[in-house]
Design an enzyme around this catalytic site. Structure first.
Site, short mmCIF file in Angstrom:
data_model
loop_
_atom_site.label_atom_id
_atom_site.label_comp_id
_atom_site.label_asym_id
_atom_site.label_seq_id
_atom_site.Cartn_x
_atom_site.Cartn_y
_atom_site.Cartn_z
N PRO A 1 -41.04 48.74 -15.28
CA PRO A 1 -41.12 49.93 -14.30
C PRO A 1 -40.93 51.28 -14.94
O PRO A 1 -41.40 52.11 -14.26
CB PRO A 1 -40.58 49.61 -13.01
CG PRO A 1 -39.70 48.47 -13.39
CD PRO A 1 -40.17 47.93 -14.56
N GLU B 1 -32.78 42.25 -14.87
CA GLU B 1 -32.83 43.87 -15.12
C GLU B 1 -33.56 44.19 -16.23
O GLU B 1 -33.36 45.47 -16.69
CB GLU B 1 -31.20 44.18 -15.18
CG GLU B 1 -30.67 43.99 -13.91
CD GLU B 1 -31.25 44.79 -12.82
OE1 GLU B 1 -31.45 45.94 -13.00
OE2 GLU B 1 -31.50 44.15 -11.84
N ARG C 1 -61.96 42.56 -19.75
CA ARG C 1 -63.30 42.73 -19.04
C ARG C 1 -64.12 44.06 -20.03
O ARG C 1 -65.26 44.05 -19.78
CB ARG C 1 -63.39 43.19 -17.42
CG ARG C 1 -62.61 44.43 -17.11
CD ARG C 1 -62.36 44.52 -15.65
NE ARG C 1 -63.71 45.02 -15.10
CZ ARG C 1 -64.08 46.26 -15.24
NH1 ARG C 1 -63.62 47.10 -15.95
NH2 ARG C 1 -65.12 46.40 -14.58
N ASP D 1 -67.33 52.29 -13.71
CA ASP D 1 -66.22 52.04 -13.37
C ASP D 1 -65.32 53.30 -12.75
O ASP D 1 -65.54 54.42 -13.54
CB ASP D 1 -65.18 51.39 -14.16
CG ASP D 1 -65.39 50.10 -14.45
OD1 ASP D 1 -66.28 49.57 -13.61
OD2 ASP D 1 -64.86 49.40 -15.81
N1 ADE Z 1 -41.95 44.70 -14.03
C1 ADE Z 1 -41.37 44.99 -12.83
N2 ADE Z 1 -42.14 45.95 -12.09
C2 ADE Z 1 -42.99 46.30 -12.93
C3 ADE Z 1 -43.92 47.32 -13.03
N3 ADE Z 1 -44.22 48.30 -11.91
N4 ADE Z 1 -44.77 47.53 -14.17
C4 ADE Z 1 -44.78 46.60 -15.15
N5 ADE Z 1 -43.72 45.69 -15.14
C5 ADE Z 1 -42.95 45.76 -14.23
#
Ligand code: ADE
Length: 272
Positions: A92, A119, A161, A176
Site C-alpha cells: 500500500p 508488515e 489483457r 477502455d
Molecule cells: N498489500 C496490501 N495492501 C495493498 C495494496 N493496496 N496494494 C498493493 N499491495 C497491497
C-alpha cells in the site's frame, strides 16, 4: 511473457488458471511460475517472519528465505532475451498502479512479483534486489489488503489483457477507461445489448440508430457525464486543446468551464 510469483500462498493465485489469463497461459502467451517461499526455509517450522527491530505490532518477513528464493528464480528464469526480470513488490506504500503502468509492464518480457504478508519484507531484500534488477513497489489503491497476492492477480490481469493475442478483438481495449487516445482520462459510459426492450426499459434510441457519428458523439458525452460525476479529478486533468466545441458545451452543461488553461467547476473561486 514470463511471470514468476514468490508467495507463502501459491494457492491464492489459482485464479490465474481461469478465464482470460488461463487461456493466455494455455496458448503459451504467458508462462506463469508460482513458487512457495517456504521452500527456501531450513528450520522445522518453515519460518518466514520475525518480530520487527525497534518494536511495534506485527511481524516482518525475514530476509534469508526471500534472498534465496530470488537467487533461485533469477537463475531458473534467465534467458538470452530476458536475462533479469522486472520485480514488482505490491504494497500500500508503493507508487499507484495505473493503466499507464500496466501498458509499460505489458512490454516487459519477464515480471517477478513478490507479494508480502504481515508488515512487509525486510527492506534489505528490496535494496539488494535493486542492485540486480529494476524493482518497483506498487499499490493497487488506497486501502490495505491482508497481503499482496490479490494485488498480483489485479496487476497480472490488467497486464495480460494488453498482450498481443490475448483479447479476441484487438480493438477491445481502445475505448477502455484510461486508455490513451481520444478518450484519455475519461471513464467509459454505459453499454447496452439485446433485447432492445427489457422489463419495460428501452435502450437509448441513438444506440440503434445506425448513425455511427452520432453514436460516437453520444458515447463521448456519456463518458464526460460519468467522469464528471465519479471522477471530477480527471476532468480537471483534461487538456483543453484536446476537446472540441461539443465537448466544451457538454462540460459547460455539467458545470465545468475552461479557466487558466484547465477545466474548473463553474463555481470554483476565481484566482487573482
Ligand atoms: N498489500 C496490501 N495492501 C495493498 C495494496 N493496496 N496494494 C498493493 N499491495 C497491497
Amino acid at each position: 511473457m514470463r511471470i514468476d510469483v514468490v508467495t507463502i500462498f501459491p494457492e491464492y493465485l489459482a485464479p490465474l488458471d481461469v478465464s482470460l489469463v488461463g487461456k493466455a497461459c494455455a496458448k503459451g502467451l504467458i508462462d506463469v511460475h508460482l513458487h512457495q517461499l517456504r521452500d527456501w526455509t531450513y528450520d522445522v517450522h518453515k519460518t518466514v517472519d520475525d518480530t520487527p527491530y525497534g518494536g511495534g505490532p506485527g511481524m516482518v518477513m525475514k530476509p534469508e528465505p526471500w534472498g534465496l528464493a530470488l537467487d533461485a528464480v533469477l537463475e531458473r528464469g534467465a534467458s538470452a532475451a530476458a536475462p533479469v526480470p522486472r520485480m514488482i513488490v505490491p504494497t500500500p506504500s508503493g507508487r499507484p498502479f495505473t493503466q499507464d503502468l500496466a501498458v509499460e509492464l505489458a512490454d516487459e518480457p519477464w515480471l517477478l512479483f513478490a507479494p508480502a504478508r504481515y508488515e512487509g519484507i525486510d527492506r534489505r531484500v528490496l535494496d539488494e534486489a535493486a542492485t540486480r534488477m529494476r524493482v518497483d513497489e506498487v499499490s493497487i489503491g488506497d486501502y490495505v489488503l491482508a497481503g499482496g497476492e490479490v494485488a498480483v492477480l489485479v496487476m497480472v490481469e490488467a497486464v495480460a489483457r494488453l498482450l498481443p493475442g490475448v483479447l479476441g478483438n484487438a480493438e477491445s481495449h481502445r475505448d477502455d477507461s484510461f486508455a490513451p487516445g481520444a478518450m484519455a482520462n475519461l471513464l467509459e459510459g454505459p453499454v447496452y445489448t439485446k433485447p432492445a426492450q427489457w422489463r419495460g426499459r428501452e435502450v437509448p434510441p441513438i444506440t440503434v440508430s445506425g448513425n455511427h457519428g452520432a453514436i460516437a458523439r453520444w458515447r463521448r458525452d456519456e463518458a464526460l457525464r460519468r467522469t464528471a460525476a465519479h471522477r471530477p479529478d480527471l476532468i480537471a486533468r483534461i487538456d483543453p486543446a484536446a476537446v472540441d466545441k461539443k465537448d466544451r458545451a457538454t462540460l459547460a452543461e455539467l458545470g465545468w468551464i475552461e479557466r487558466d488553461g484547465r477545466f474548473q467547476p463553474t463555481d470554483a473561486p476565481v484566482a487573482d
